[in-house]
Scaffold this motif. Structure first.
Motif, short mmCIF file in Angstrom:
data_model
loop_
_atom_site.label_atom_id
_atom_site.label_comp_id
_atom_site.label_asym_id
_atom_site.label_seq_id
_atom_site.Cartn_x
_atom_site.Cartn_y
_atom_site.Cartn_z
N LEU A 271 -7.78 16.14 0.16
CA LEU A 271 -8.35 16.24 1.50
C LEU A 271 -7.33 15.82 2.57
O LEU A 271 -7.64 15.08 3.51
CB LEU A 271 -9.61 15.39 1.63
CG LEU A 271 -10.79 15.78 0.74
CD1 LEU A 271 -11.97 14.86 0.99
CD2 LEU A 271 -11.19 17.22 0.96
N THR A 272 -6.12 16.30 2.42
CA THR A 272 -5.04 15.99 3.36
C THR A 272 -4.68 17.25 4.14
O THR A 272 -4.58 18.33 3.56
CB THR A 272 -3.81 15.49 2.60
OG1 THR A 272 -4.16 14.31 1.87
CG2 THR A 272 -2.68 15.16 3.55
N SER B 56 0.82 -1.21 0.00
CA SER B 56 0.00 0.00 0.00
C SER B 56 0.86 1.25 0.00
O SER B 56 0.46 2.28 -0.57
CB SER B 56 -0.94 0.01 1.21
OG SER B 56 -0.20 -0.01 2.43
N ASP B 57 2.03 1.19 0.63
CA ASP B 57 2.92 2.35 0.62
C ASP B 57 3.50 2.57 -0.77
O ASP B 57 3.62 3.72 -1.22
CB ASP B 57 4.05 2.16 1.64
CG ASP B 57 3.60 2.49 3.05
OD1 ASP B 57 3.76 3.65 3.47
OD2 ASP B 57 3.07 1.60 3.72
N THR C 256 0.09 6.18 7.66
CA THR C 256 -0.49 7.20 6.79
C THR C 256 0.30 8.50 6.75
O THR C 256 -0.05 9.39 5.98
CB THR C 256 -1.93 7.53 7.22
OG1 THR C 256 -1.92 8.01 8.57
CG2 THR C 256 -2.81 6.29 7.14
N SER C 257 1.37 8.59 7.55
CA SER C 257 2.22 9.78 7.44
C SER C 257 2.93 9.82 6.09
O SER C 257 3.55 10.83 5.74
CB SER C 257 3.25 9.83 8.56
OG SER C 257 4.19 8.77 8.44
N ALA D 186 12.11 8.81 4.35
CA ALA D 186 11.64 7.51 4.82
C ALA D 186 10.57 7.72 5.87
O ALA D 186 10.54 8.75 6.55
CB ALA D 186 12.80 6.69 5.42
N ASN D 187 9.67 6.76 5.99
CA ASN D 187 8.67 6.83 7.05
C ASN D 187 8.42 5.45 7.62
O ASN D 187 8.80 4.43 7.04
CB ASN D 187 7.35 7.44 6.55
CG ASN D 187 6.49 6.47 5.78
OD1 ASN D 187 6.87 6.05 4.69
ND2 ASN D 187 5.35 6.10 6.32
#
Length: 336
Positions: free
Chosen positions: A199-200, A15-16, A172-173, A115-116
């Protein structure tokens, strides 16, 4: 056209990968719409694999990669990979090892590296985060601090940039990470435009309000587990370290030592976390007055508890309720 390389592996979270690719494609769509479809794409985001062969993700999805010289890209992204425990987090960078030498070259060139979530573990394994400020998923903070004690971890931040290194928090970040990359490669005005289209919230800047304070690091000390269970049942009762030690046939010194070893915390701090977390749930799911909630979590002075609540959440109780509850609809995900 700016180039963004995503250094993926077969262990990357699908998903990322798709989310990052989609985000920058949305940027291109908005850009071409603004330019009346006469402009070339604004950004080119592409996947890379360690050996140049197609990615084989855990869900059975095969993804082609592009044979670009990713070291020449304008920005590099290290996506999160699947890891659920200390052993997996320790080994998470191993599939990305072919990238590490090139990352050092990119870092010296001053290009952006991002990176997250668990992707920050991969970045930290490269050595680039040593003595730098960074953030990661709050859920894995204990493992991160243990593995990389020389990184100045700032869990109160959703996004942290130190020189050309950009890190973000959990899951989600990645949207906020993409927004930050867009701002740096394209400009603030366009980044705010795409944030509105998607919408973020571009001003979301902290992980703290989203942390579940009742979640502690896993351990095998059965006595400490029993103490944790007792504390959770006695939120409204006065705290006494002497009495707690007596109940479990420990000296105060032994109790503190075992609690510190198991949870890296003290019993009182742990109890305060439980009290704040219970107050958060009541604020989210009931319309009780603040005074009623404060009494249920063992405090008489509303002002003192408000200060404690702010120190853990960065919101007053009223602000927290306004943000996280729905008036008249105390559901997790209300739909009108």
């Amino acid at each position: 056209m700016k180039q963004i390389a995503v250094l993926a592996t077969n262990n990357s979270i699908s998903s990322d990968l798709f989310g990052v690719l989609d985000f920058f494609e949305y940027c291109n769509v908005l850009w071409q719409y603004q330019q009346q479809h006469q402009a070339t794409p604004l950004l080119h985001c592409y996947l890379v694999s360690p050996d140049g062969t197609p990615l084989q993700l855990k869900q059975g999805v095969s993804l082609p990669v592009q044979p670009h010289r990713w070291q020449e890209a304008d920005a590099i992204i290290l996506p999160p990979a699947y890891a659920y425990n200390r052993a997996q987090l320790t080994a998470i960078a191993e599939p990305s090892r072919p990238y590490l030498a090139g990352l050092l070259d990119v870092a010296q060139s001053g290009k952006l590296i991002a990176a997250n979530c668990t992707g920050t573990f991969i970045l930290a394994a490269s050595g680039l985060l040593a003595h730098k400020r960074a953030t990661t998923s709050w859920f894995f903070k204990d493992a991160f601090q243990s593995l990389y004690p020389d990184v100045h971890l700032q869990l109160n931040k959703l996004l942290v940039q130190d020189d050309n290194l950009l890190t973000a928090g959990a899951t989600t970040s990645n949207i906020n990470l993409c927004l930050a990359i867009t701002e740096r490669l394209v400009g603030e005005h366009f980044a705010r435009q795409i944030a509105k289209v998607m919408l973020t919230d571009p001003n979301r800047n902290s992980q703290i309000p989203y942390m579940d304070l009742s979640i502690g690091q896993p351990h095998n000390d059965q006595v400490v587990k029993q103490i944790q269970a007792q504390l959770s049942k006695q939120l409204a009762e006065p705290f006494s370290l002497d009495l707690l030690a007596q109940q479990f046939y420990l000296t105060k010194r032994t109790l503190l030592r075992r609690f510190k070893l198991a949870l890296n915390d003290t019993p009182l701090n742990y109890l305060q976390r439980l009290r704040v977390e219970h107050a958060k749930r009541l604020l989210e799911t009931t319309d009780q007055a603040i005074e009623q909630i404060v009494a249920q979590v063992g405090y008489e002075d509303v002002s003192s508890f408000r200060k404690l609540f702010v120190s853990y959440t960065e919101f007053t109780p009223g602000q927290y309720r306004q943000k996280f509850s729905q008036e008249g609809h105390f559901n997790c995900c209300p739909v009108s």
